[in-house]
Design a protein around this motif. Structure first.
Motif, mmCIF file in Angstrom:
data_model
loop_
_atom_site.group_PDB
_atom_site.id
_atom_site.type_symbol
_atom_site.label_atom_id
_atom_site.label_comp_id
_atom_site.label_asym_id
_atom_site.label_seq_id
_atom_site.Cartn_x
_atom_site.Cartn_y
_atom_site.Cartn_z
ATOM 1 N N LEU A 157 5.917 4.509 2.724
ATOM 2 C CA LEU A 157 4.848 4.094 3.632
ATOM 3 C C LEU A 157 3.562 3.834 2.859
ATOM 4 C CD1 LEU A 157 3.983 3.589 6.538
ATOM 5 C CD2 LEU A 157 3.436 6.005 6.717
ATOM 6 N N GLY A 158 3.243 4.686 1.905
ATOM 7 C CA GLY A 158 2.050 4.493 1.085
ATOM 8 C C GLY A 158 2.116 3.219 0.268
ATOM 9 N N LEU A 159 3.294 2.919 -0.297
ATOM 10 C CA LEU A 159 3.455 1.691 -1.074
ATOM 11 C C LEU A 159 3.266 0.447 -0.205
ATOM 12 C CD1 LEU A 159 6.505 2.593 -3.337
ATOM 13 C CD2 LEU A 159 4.150 2.178 -4.079
ATOM 14 N N ALA A 160 3.681 0.520 1.040
ATOM 15 C CA ALA A 160 3.548 -0.632 1.941
ATOM 16 C C ALA A 160 2.115 -0.787 2.455
ATOM 17 C CB ALA A 160 4.522 -0.491 3.108
ATOM 18 N N LEU A 164 -2.027 -3.685 1.909
ATOM 19 C CA LEU A 164 -2.683 -4.122 3.151
ATOM 20 C C LEU A 164 -4.133 -3.677 3.181
ATOM 21 C CD1 LEU A 164 0.154 -3.424 5.732
ATOM 22 C CD2 LEU A 164 -0.637 -5.638 4.908
ATOM 23 N N LEU A 165 -4.400 -2.485 2.685
ATOM 24 C CA LEU A 165 -5.773 -1.995 2.677
ATOM 25 C C LEU A 165 -6.623 -2.730 1.648
ATOM 26 C CD1 LEU A 165 -5.182 1.829 3.154
ATOM 27 C CD2 LEU A 165 -5.910 0.145 4.856
ATOM 28 N N LEU A 166 -5.996 -3.276 0.614
ATOM 29 C CA LEU A 166 -6.729 -4.054 -0.388
ATOM 30 C C LEU A 166 -7.073 -5.455 0.106
ATOM 31 C CD1 LEU A 166 -4.776 -3.032 -3.615
ATOM 32 C CD2 LEU A 166 -7.061 -2.283 -2.913
ATOM 33 N N GLN A 167 -6.418 -5.935 1.170
ATOM 34 C CA GLN A 167 -6.650 -7.318 1.627
ATOM 35 C C GLN A 167 -8.026 -7.495 2.257
ATOM 36 O OE1 GLN A 167 -3.353 -8.566 4.065
ATOM 37 N NE2 GLN A 167 -1.879 -8.190 2.460
#
Length: 176
Positions: A157-160, A164-167
């Motif tokens: 979950l963290g890898l996914a 997304l949070l960097l976008q």
């Protein structure tokens, strides 16, 4: 009965559809047809070519139906072997968005491949679901320990979520 000659596909005419599933499949196709009617009614008056959006969406529905029929012929137990690869592919697409994605409204969420624009988070979501199902299908003894049960799920979950949070794409990260 699976055919070894077809690589695990079912024999022609054999599908994994049960009685209750037919109602569900019918409901999905009914909703798709209603969606097409709504798209046409909303866009026909404003589009340069009245059926352009209808044709685009109908093409996607037909393509989805083809993949659906192919998936019905495939034994779902074999998907377990594909789950880590699907998850890895979703992660690669999420990183590709950071490098090559289109920016709109402050976030990079879209990739264009062969003229079609899509959100890789949708592929990553399917990959994550399949991979978590794969991880959680382990024997109960392994799932009861934190290191072999919950921890791999949290890492996945963290890898996914990280790309997304960097976008930044908080809404997709929360929905994932």
């Amino acid at each position: 009965r699976l055919s070894p000659a077809l690589g695990g596909l079912r024999e022609p005419g054999q599908f994994l559809v049960r009685h209750g599933d037919r109602w569900l499949i019918g409901a999905v196709f009914l909703l798709a047809a209603l969606g097409l009617a709504m798209i046409y009614s909303v866009t026909a008056a404003t589009a340069i070519r009245p059926t352009i959006y209808l044709e685009s969406q109908a093409t996607k529905i037909v393509l989805g139906a083809v993949f659906f029929v192919l998936a019905l012929r495939f034994d779902y137990h074999r998907y377990a072997r594909l789950a880590p690869w699907l998850f890895a592919g979703g992660l690669v697409l999420l990183v590709a968005v950071l490098l090559f994605g289109h920016e709109a409204k402050g976030a990079q969420r879209w990739l264009t491949v062969a003229g079609q624009t899509f959100q890789p988070v949708d592929v990553a979501r399917l990959g994550l679901i399949a991979y978590l199902a794969f991880l959680l299908s382990k024997p109960k003894a392994k799932l009861e320990r934190f290191g072999t049960g919950l921890m791999p799920c949290l890492v996945a979950l963290g890898l996914a979520v990280a790309p997304l949070l960097l976008q930044p794409n908080l809404s997709s990260a929360l929905a994932l």
